[in-house]
Scaffold this motif. Sequence first.
Motif, mmCIF file in Angstrom:
data_model
loop_
_atom_site.group_PDB
_atom_site.id
_atom_site.type_symbol
_atom_site.label_atom_id
_atom_site.label_comp_id
_atom_site.label_asym_id
_atom_site.label_seq_id
_atom_site.Cartn_x
_atom_site.Cartn_y
_atom_site.Cartn_z
ATOM 1 N N PHE A 308 33.120 74.981 31.864
ATOM 2 C CA PHE A 308 32.864 73.600 32.251
ATOM 3 C C PHE A 308 34.035 73.017 33.020
ATOM 4 O O PHE A 308 33.862 72.335 34.040
ATOM 5 N N HIS A 386 25.878 71.357 29.023
ATOM 6 C CA HIS A 386 27.024 70.453 29.041
ATOM 7 C C HIS A 386 27.604 70.350 27.635
ATOM 8 O O HIS A 386 26.867 70.267 26.657
ATOM 9 N N SER A 638 25.797 62.253 29.749
ATOM 10 C CA SER A 638 26.755 63.349 29.628
ATOM 11 C C SER A 638 27.984 62.975 30.434
ATOM 12 O O SER A 638 27.871 62.415 31.527
#
Length: 661
Positions: A308, A386, A638
């Motif tokens: 990420f 996520h 998110s």
Amino acid sequence: MNTTKLLILLCVISIQAIFAQKNNVNGNSQIVKGSPLVSPQIQVIPIKDSINNRQYELYIELPEDYSDNTNKTYPVLYYTDAVWHREILSACQEYILEDVILVGISWQLDINEDLKKERGAHVSRFRDYSISKHSNPEIQAKYQMGQAKTHLGFIRDNIIKYVENTYRSDPNSLTYFGYSLSGEFGAYILMTQPDTFNNYIIGSPTIKDEVDYLSKLNAEFGPFETSNRNSSLNANVFISYGSLEKEIEPIDTFVKLLKDRRDGGLAVLKEVIDGTHGTAFPTTAIRSATWLSSIISPISSDNYDVSFWDMAHLNNAFVTTTPEDRKDGILVDTLAVNTKDRNAILTLSQEIFEGTHGSYDAVLVSHKNKLVFESYYKKGRINVPHGQASAVKAYTSLVLGRAIQMGYLSMEDLNKPLISFLKNIDPKKFAKGAEKITLHKALTMQGGLTIDRDAWKDIENDSVRLKGQGLVQTLLEQSEPITSESQTYLYGNFNPMLVMMVIDAVVPGTAEDFIRKELLDKLGITNYKWSTHISGIPEAGWRASIMSRDMIKLGNLVLNKGKLNGEQLISVDYLDKATSGIVKPTQDWMPKDYRYGYFWYQTLVQVGDNSYDASFAWGGGGQRVIVIEELDLTIVISGHDSEDKIMTPISEIIIPSFVTQ
């Protein structure tokens, strides 16, 4: 990319590799002259450096649908060493970057003929792409090295302006591609005028002697400050080198220089490619093209897999009021609010993309169980999980609710001693009052464990001692006595792990299998990551990732009182209690009107004279699954924002839009 396209592209790579990054021309080669191959897709445009009166050419290759979509703008990939790089990047455009305009920049055409004969047609690259003058006066006099600043001016003032005035280019999605010496040139552009391009592909840069200078440029630019957006380099950077190259340390130093900025607008991905300086080039082109495709589209290619924090920022926000039916179990519809509210939501979306409200990656809205608004920013992607941070606690609560619905636990069990469900522990060494810890207390962060942090640091990585129920054994041995005074609200991850341990003990098989089969599979959540604790059971408070669309599914499950397609997945009685305001959190950072249920938060959202009960999962950085039953509304957020202030605009703009619906 499908198999056929990949095979074709690999053939192109193998041919291109033979010619990659030649810095010398063999004057003894026998060349048979014939008719040149003319590509109908490529326009060759003469262009002059208006300051230095030097002649170059541009190789323009437009996407196939360019003439059909007259209202569409296109990302542009500018690449240097055009003769060497044109064929492989053209193949990448065909199979990976189908919606990108390619602009190849030639070497100087009208350069001294003696130099051309001696070094080849590429001789101007030594002058145009190099940062510093050569230490040898004779070589310097001959090649005039160190004119990167001059060449950059030509690209900015002549080339980019020409392309913008001639073609429907997207000014927010400009990419530079350079390899070897032109990779050095890319590093120079990034550190001097980073706003020239949005994305930088810097392959095997020859920066052995330039690291100190690049470090100086970084210092002059100044450190990144969260409160000052102008302090950011604001760029996505792909840097690579061959595993067998000799000069990799300077490149690693440059990568560290960039990452040490802790720059919120700068995303850096380093790739080590199998091969030497020359043979690593073709794979660099493919890898970087795949990386670039993930920046210009909110849907990442199947073979793009990075962490990420290495994920590049989208060049443009993806915002739709008519979400696509992706056959993923989510019903879709159109955002049906009045024009004023719709415009306010779209304005908010642009503000989120620009960072006005912090660093957020996605906002989705489901109304009456249909997705009506979908948006992605920065690191957000439609098909990439996520990180959820502490929102995982709320999901763990749903897993417990599923176990209750299936009869492995009862509502009465919530008030029984937690240790009564664990058969592989020895209570003789427990802290006094261990039996006071119930599932109810653990779920409301009132377990009462008091553990010395320094002592726990010496234990927390002991996989033998903490294996299985050994985790609970150790926690209860290390804790101070559990008393009424200690059993007050204290946020942390010990309580969620106690709950997960009970789940693991009472369900058939393992908690991991139970989570997958009885919750995620039933919701159609298959693309996720759920880490395992050192004890061997699933993490219960953090370290899981799911897609934003799948967060909507979890929210809608709560909205529908635990029912999915007519089946009661989560106990209604449990869910009512889990999403209610049982205790008042005590942390200073917690809003005063927030209350806490079973790992779910509860608050009232004020809209005019009315207030609406909102239940939500909440994880650090801005992960939220917000459920407002009275409005038939689920909102997903998110993000990776340290201040996490997104609830204010959500409460003031998005939620009120549905009050009259």
